[in-house]
Design a protein around this motif. Sequence first.
Motif, PDB file in Angstrom:
ATOM      1  N   ARG A   1      -4.689   4.024   7.167  1.00 32.31           N
ATOM      2  CA  ARG A   1      -5.320   3.671   5.886  1.00 32.31           C
ATOM      3  C   ARG A   1      -6.831   3.583   6.074  1.00 32.31           C
ATOM      4  O   ARG A   1      -7.604   4.121   5.279  1.00 32.31           O
TER       5      ARG A   1
ATOM      6  N   ASP B   1       0.061  10.989   2.425  1.00 36.56           N
ATOM      7  CA  ASP B   1      -0.189  11.578   3.749  1.00 36.56           C
ATOM      8  C   ASP B   1       0.742  10.949   4.784  1.00 36.56           C
ATOM      9  O   ASP B   1       1.276  11.620   5.674  1.00 36.56           O
TER      10      ASP B   1
ATOM     11  N   GLY C   1      -8.683   6.710   6.075  1.00 34.13           N
ATOM     12  CA  GLY C   1      -8.791   7.441   4.812  1.00 34.13           C
ATOM     13  C   GLY C   1      -7.547   8.192   4.388  1.00 34.13           C
ATOM     14  O   GLY C   1      -7.557   8.914   3.385  1.00 34.13           O
ATOM     15  N   LEU C   2      -6.441   8.053   5.131  1.00 36.88           N
ATOM     16  CA  LEU C   2      -5.213   8.732   4.713  1.00 36.88           C
ATOM     17  C   LEU C   2      -4.601   8.012   3.503  1.00 36.88           C
ATOM     18  O   LEU C   2      -4.807   6.819   3.312  1.00 36.88           O
ATOM     19  N   SER C   3      -3.840   8.771   2.697  1.00 33.10           N
ATOM     20  CA  SER C   3      -3.172   8.203   1.526  1.00 33.10           C
ATOM     21  C   SER C   3      -1.728   7.873   1.880  1.00 33.10           C
ATOM     22  O   SER C   3      -1.205   8.358   2.888  1.00 33.10           O
ATOM     23  N   PRO C   4      -1.072   7.065   1.038  1.00 37.15           N
ATOM     24  CA  PRO C   4       0.366   6.826   1.265  1.00 37.15           C
ATOM     25  C   PRO C   4       1.157   8.140   1.311  1.00 37.15           C
ATOM     26  O   PRO C   4       2.092   8.267   2.107  1.00 37.15           O
TER      27      PRO C   4
ATOM     28  N   TRP D   1       0.845  -1.208   0.000  1.00 33.14           N
ATOM     29  CA  TRP D   1       0.000   0.000   0.000  1.00 33.14           C
ATOM     30  C   TRP D   1       0.878   1.255   0.000  1.00 33.14           C
ATOM     31  O   TRP D   1       0.567   2.252  -0.651  1.00 33.14           O
TER      32      TRP D   1
END
Length: 277
Positions: free
Chosen positions: A262, A270, A265-268, A61
């Motif tokens: 994750r 972030d 809702g955070l992105s890689p 991820w």
Amino acid sequence: MRTRFAPSPTGLLHLGHAFSALTADHRAQAAGGKFRLRIEDIDTPRCRPEFETAIYRDLRWLGLDWPEPVMRQSERRAAYDAALDRLAARGLTYPCACTRADIRAALSAPQEGAPGPDGPVYPGTCRDRTMADRGPGDAIRLDLARALARVGPLLFHETGPERPGTHRPDPGRMIAEIGDVVLARRDIGTSYHLAVVVDDAAEGITEVVRGMDLFTATPVQVLLQHLLDLPRPAYHHHRLIRDDTGKRLAKRDDSRAIASYRDAGLSPADLRALVGL
Ligand SMILES: [Zn+2]
């Protein structure tokens, strides 16, 4: 350049692991090299398959990729035994059945040794025992003074930000502060020091990227590389990711797990920003 990230599947990976893995990958890519993943699952009672699955999921991820199959320490016992046999054949090891309580009791006598960075320094109670007398309840220790006398000056090159440059560990300080380390625990038959040195050599790792908490483990590992005629990698000890109170992150702190961010809702990207990359 070849780097690695070597987690243990004893819990969910957290922000500190993300920082370490991303740093190792970045240093390899920047030099046109390769990043590898290794599963350090020798501490078998605490290792669980679902945590290993989570390691693969979390790292993918984050955008990391690595050659398959990954090296797993649980499949490497023969290599660790062979290394231990070589050290034993050189007369550098001895069996020890001392418990923590035995060691504390021996150290309670005044002037018997000061606590080192990894707890009390073993007082050498069993140093006169021979390997022929090894029993099933014994750990195996390295006779550090004897081992240091067999090698030339130790040195390692550090590329990390906190203590960069060439380090020359002092043998007298190693004897006083580290002592006769365990090379084979009685329960798992090997140890972190021995396994990591043997595995880094087997995988051709040229730079060991890991946290500053392992900086003090480096002199013994460099010594083992000398004794076993293994190539000597450079070291890159990075800063540790801490929580808001300044404490080092622990695996049991699931609120800092990569999976929790994750799920929130955070992105890689972030996550990279969170660890300052
Ligand atoms: Zn002992």
